[in-house]
Design a protein around this motif. Sequence first.
Motif, PDB file in Angstrom:
ATOM      1  N   UNK A   1       4.571  29.065 -18.186  1.00  0.00           N
ATOM      2  CA  UNK A   1       4.412  27.995 -19.162  1.00  0.00           C
ATOM      3  C   UNK A   1       5.703  27.174 -19.253  1.00  0.00           C
ATOM      4  N   UNK A   2       5.575  25.887 -19.047  1.00  0.00           N
ATOM      5  CA  UNK A   2       6.727  24.981 -19.149  1.00  0.00           C
ATOM      6  C   UNK A   2       6.270  23.688 -19.833  1.00  0.00           C
ATOM      7  N   UNK A   3       6.585  23.536 -21.113  1.00  0.00           N
ATOM      8  CA  UNK A   3       7.444  24.400 -21.937  1.00  0.00           C
ATOM      9  C   UNK A   3       6.719  25.677 -22.351  1.00  0.00           C
ATOM     10  N   UNK A   4       7.450  26.648 -22.933  1.00  0.00           N
ATOM     11  CA  UNK A   4       6.818  27.898 -23.375  1.00  0.00           C
ATOM     12  C   UNK A   4       5.687  27.625 -24.362  1.00  0.00           C
ATOM     13  N   UNK A   5       4.629  28.428 -24.278  1.00  0.00           N
ATOM     14  CA  UNK A   5       3.459  28.302 -25.149  1.00  0.00           C
ATOM     15  C   UNK A   5       3.384  29.512 -26.075  1.00  0.00           C
ATOM     16  N   UNK A   6       3.429  29.208 -27.385  1.00  0.00           N
ATOM     17  CA  UNK A   6       3.341  30.283 -28.389  1.00  0.00           C
ATOM     18  C   UNK A   6       4.388  31.367 -28.165  1.00  0.00           C
ATOM     19  N   UNK A   7       5.581  30.926 -27.777  1.00  0.00           N
ATOM     20  CA  UNK A   7       6.676  31.878 -27.595  1.00  0.00           C
ATOM     21  C   UNK A   7       6.623  32.653 -26.308  1.00  0.00           C
ATOM     22  N   UNK A   8       5.722  32.314 -25.388  1.00  0.00           N
ATOM     23  CA  UNK A   8       5.584  33.032 -24.116  1.00  0.00           C
ATOM     24  C   UNK A   8       6.023  32.114 -22.987  1.00  0.00           C
ATOM     25  N   UNK A   9       6.901  32.653 -22.101  1.00  0.00           N
ATOM     26  CA  UNK A   9       7.382  31.887 -20.938  1.00  0.00           C
ATOM     27  C   UNK A   9       6.545  32.155 -19.706  1.00  0.00           C
ATOM     28  N   UNK A  10       6.228  33.446 -19.454  1.00  0.00           N
ATOM     29  CA  UNK A  10       5.455  33.816 -18.264  1.00  0.00           C
ATOM     30  C   UNK A  10       4.489  34.939 -18.636  1.00  0.00           C
ATOM     31  N   UNK A  11       3.380  35.000 -17.871  1.00  0.00           N
ATOM     32  CA  UNK A  11       2.370  36.040 -18.114  1.00  0.00           C
ATOM     33  C   UNK A  11       1.756  36.448 -16.781  1.00  0.00           C
ATOM     34  N   UNK A  12       1.569  37.764 -16.596  1.00  0.00           N
ATOM     35  CA  UNK A  12       0.926  38.310 -15.404  1.00  0.00           C
ATOM     36  C   UNK A  12      -0.266  39.140 -15.863  1.00  0.00           C
ATOM     37  N   UNK A  13      -1.428  38.907 -15.229  1.00  0.00           N
ATOM     38  CA  UNK A  13      -2.660  39.609 -15.583  1.00  0.00           C
ATOM     39  C   UNK A  13      -3.152  40.362 -14.359  1.00  0.00           C
ATOM     40  N   UNK A  14      -3.386  41.648 -14.517  1.00  0.00           N
ATOM     41  CA  UNK A  14      -3.944  42.484 -13.456  1.00  0.00           C
ATOM     42  C   UNK A  14      -5.297  42.988 -13.942  1.00  0.00           C
ATOM     43  N   UNK A  15      -6.362  42.677 -13.188  1.00  0.00           N
ATOM     44  CA  UNK A  15      -7.719  43.083 -13.566  1.00  0.00           C
ATOM     45  C   UNK A  15      -8.268  43.961 -12.452  1.00  0.00           C
ATOM     46  N   UNK A  16      -8.516  45.244 -12.771  1.00  0.00           N
ATOM     47  CA  UNK A  16      -9.036  46.175 -11.767  1.00  0.00           C
ATOM     48  C   UNK A  16     -10.452  46.637 -12.100  1.00  0.00           C
TER      49      UNK A  16
END
Length: 328
Positions: free
Chosen positions: A242-257
Amino acid sequence: MLGLLPATTKRWSQYVGPLERLKISVDQPAGNNGTLEVWSSQNYPPTTNASCVREDKFTGPSGDIILSVSNYTTYFFRFGDNGTNSTATLHLEEYVPSPPPPPRHSPPPRRPPPRPSPPRPRPPPPPVQRDAGGITTAALTLKCTGFDGSSFDYSVAPGAWRQLIGSAGQGFSLKTQYGANSRDPSSAVQRALEFRSGKNTVVVSLNGSAAKGWALSATANSKPVVSSASLPNGVDVKVVRFDPPANGVKSRVIVDAGFARLVMSQRWDDKKGMEADFLNFGLTLVGPLKLPVSGILGPSYTAALRRARSAAGVAAAVAKPLSAAGGN
């Protein structure tokens, strides 16, 4: 019973005895209202040097009086009704008062409950130990939230890898590497997470320093992941920045198995104007893992699964996802 004495107006009945108290019962014919005279004298009849001890009028056929007497003194009794020749029978016996009832012993008062001791003050945290490079070497405290909703602390060493949860029968594990929190050097934060499912391995880590900042990187089966990756057996990886950060979050990684969904987030530090030095994570398990389950979160998972099964049955427990989280 000491005896029976007839008593009339013109006849004196005499009594001499060692007793100190007499009970005199009077029986007179019905309809009479006689008066009993008691005299003390040494002469018979008691005409001179005599004194009337008491007079008691009886309006019924019978009655009792209690007389205190002196030892070995002669007493005379006369019974009459206004000078008439009334008759009565006197029953004399020793008067023994009934003993007083025993005192009632009330139970002892209850002791007040002991006062709780005041809470002991928490000892101050030990000083932070660092090596020559300024890296913390003392044990760190990790704050966790289990699958059953419980909150607990876990002690780890900086730089160490620990298994959060794992199922050998399912070929699944989630591990994390810890570092010291820059805001509280005695507490631990996640610097890296490793997700394994079968032969697939996804690693998300933060690299950098407090001075230069922390950059997030992700690899899937040892290959860098820029935005997304699809792995064998239906494991998908997605990286969002996220640039700029969204809701205080800069990056997010999601793993779905499929059976599990892992979300890892790197927050943005507004005060410092840079990425945070820790990873938050949330793990949701859609289906039950094969037991036994191990790791830091293993006991809470087993407790949550047991509670779900007892409350809603095995079928509902299988369909209900269970979640746990860690971070700051």
